[in-house]
Scaffold this motif. Structure first.
Motif, PDB file in Angstrom:
ATOM      1  N   THR A  44       0.825  -1.205   0.000  1.00  0.00           N
ATOM      2  CA  THR A  44       0.000   0.000   0.000  1.00  0.00           C
ATOM      3  C   THR A  44       0.861   1.259   0.000  1.00  0.00           C
ATOM      4  OG1 THR A  44      -1.693  -1.213   1.226  1.00  0.00           O
ATOM      5  CG2 THR A  44      -1.907   1.169   1.140  1.00  0.00           C
ATOM      6  N   LYS A  45       1.953   1.247   0.765  1.00  0.00           N
ATOM      7  CA  LYS A  45       2.852   2.403   0.783  1.00  0.00           C
ATOM      8  C   LYS A  45       3.514   2.613  -0.573  1.00  0.00           C
ATOM      9  CE  LYS A  45       3.815   2.619   5.731  1.00  0.00           C
ATOM     10  NZ  LYS A  45       4.846   2.558   6.802  1.00  0.00           N
ATOM     11  N   CYS A  46       3.761   1.541  -1.288  1.00  0.00           N
ATOM     12  CA  CYS A  46       4.257   1.672  -2.660  1.00  0.00           C
ATOM     13  C   CYS A  46       3.196   2.300  -3.557  1.00  0.00           C
ATOM     14  CB  CYS A  46       4.667   0.309  -3.216  1.00  0.00           C
ATOM     15  SG  CYS A  46       6.178  -0.395  -2.532  1.00  0.00           S
ATOM     16  N   MET A  47       1.945   1.903  -3.348  1.00  0.00           N
ATOM     17  CA  MET A  47       0.857   2.398  -4.187  1.00  0.00           C
ATOM     18  C   MET A  47       0.627   3.892  -4.019  1.00  0.00           C
ATOM     19  SD  MET A  47      -1.861  -0.748  -3.768  1.00  0.00           S
ATOM     20  CE  MET A  47      -3.172   0.079  -4.670  1.00  0.00           C
ATOM     21  N   VAL A  48       0.848   4.409  -2.808  1.00  0.00           N
ATOM     22  CA  VAL A  48       0.612   5.840  -2.574  1.00  0.00           C
ATOM     23  C   VAL A  48       1.892   6.666  -2.703  1.00  0.00           C
ATOM     24  CG1 VAL A  48      -1.391   5.418  -1.121  1.00  0.00           C
ATOM     25  CG2 VAL A  48       0.858   5.656  -0.059  1.00  0.00           C
ATOM     26  N   GLY A  49       3.002   6.021  -3.014  1.00  0.00           N
ATOM     27  CA  GLY A  49       4.230   6.761  -3.277  1.00  0.00           C
ATOM     28  C   GLY A  49       5.128   6.983  -2.080  1.00  0.00           C
ATOM     29  N   LEU A  50       4.846   6.356  -0.934  1.00  0.00           N
ATOM     30  CA  LEU A  50       5.705   6.500   0.235  1.00  0.00           C
ATOM     31  C   LEU A  50       6.966   5.648   0.099  1.00  0.00           C
ATOM     32  CD1 LEU A  50       3.049   6.509   3.105  1.00  0.00           C
ATOM     33  CD2 LEU A  50       4.273   8.461   2.141  1.00  0.00           C
ATOM     34  N   PHE A  51       6.847   4.520  -0.585  1.00  0.00           N
ATOM     35  CA  PHE A  51       7.992   3.690  -0.933  1.00  0.00           C
ATOM     36  C   PHE A  51       8.084   3.599  -2.452  1.00  0.00           C
ATOM     37  CE2 PHE A  51       7.486   0.966   3.165  1.00  0.00           C
ATOM     38  CZ  PHE A  51       8.208   1.899   3.884  1.00  0.00           C
TER      39      PHE A  51
END
Length: 265
Positions: A44-51
């Motif tokens: 999920t963090k990849c999906m929102v650009g945090l990772f």
């Protein structure tokens, strides 16, 4: 719609995500489920650009987020609403001020129009009467509804919910599930929910991605789960003997082997 293609992510020598692909559909509640450590939060963090993934693509309505410019990515983020696990309300702000915060940051509306918009979404979540209260003065379920109001005040195309029922009683959890479902359907939002709540899975799981040890183990709807023969999924969803019996009875009901009003159900 959000499409993730062949996402891989590692931290040092530890591989967290292994070649994950899925499509999160608009107007549906897309659930990501799995045991702790399965990789759902990192995904999920990849999906929102945090990772940033090591490999793969994250496509928002045909635009790859990973190849966007900083300005394009900023514009995309303004279309994303977030409901945090602990609601993450500002204690020093009233309910109304908390909901107005994204408008204060990202809109050019007048104070009057920002206030009007905040009151509209508070009315949507049945909290208009609480607009002058502070977070400490309201219940956990009300805080979740404030969080939802804040998440949708900018009319997002995409909504991410992290454990929306965490810490809530079963009856309040059902109300939050229904609210998320209704908002998703009404506004045709692409909603992604991380959850451990099996009631949520069965109530609002239009599309479910089950993750196990960094891999996508299973994908389908809440109706598909009843007939799934995937042992890992069944052990996760129907962990108790009671739930396993309930699954077997529901399958018998669907096949017409027992009546829908059978007292065993």
């Amino acid at each position: 719609m959000i499409e993730i293609k062949n996402i891989k992510k590692s931290f040092g020598e530890k591989t967290i995500l292994q070649d994950i692909s899925a499509v999160m559909e608009a107007g549906k509640c897309n659930l990501i489920i799995g045991a702790s450590g399965s990789g759902k939060t990192v995904l999920t963090k990849c999906m929102v650009g945090l990772f940033k993934p090591d490999e793969g693509e994250i496509i928002y309505d045909k635009q790859n987020m990973l190849s966007m410019s900083d300005d394009e990515r900023k514009q995309l983020r303004q279309q994303i609403g977030m409901l945090f696990q602990g609601s993450a309300l500002f204690d020093s702000m009233t309910v109304e001020q908390n909901v107005m915060f994204p408008l204060d940051m990202f809109s050019n509306l007048s104070y009057k129009d920002r206030k009007k918009k905040a009151d509209e979404v508070l009315d949507k979540v049945a909290l208009k009467e609480a607009h002058k209260k502070f977070p400490a003065e309201i219940s956990g379920g009300m805080k979740k509804r404030v969080g939802i109001a804040r998440a949708i005040v900018l009319n997002p195309k995409y909504l991410f919910c992290d454990e929306p029922n965490s810490g809530l009683d079963p009856q309040t959890s059902l109300l939050i599930d229904k609210l998320i479902k209704d908002i998703t359907t009404e506004y045709k939002i692409t909603t992604t929910v991380i959850t451990h709540d099996m009631n949520s899975v069965m109530e609002i799981g239009d599309h479910i991605v089950y993750m196990h040890q960094g891999k996508k183990q299973w994908e389908g709807s809440n109706k598909d789960i009843i007939y799934s023969k995937d042992k890992l999924l069944n052990d996760f969803i129907f962990a108790s003997d009671f739930l396993q019996d309930a699954k077997e009875m529901r399958m018998m009901q669907e096949k017409g082997e027992i009546e829908k009003n059978d007292e065993r159900l």
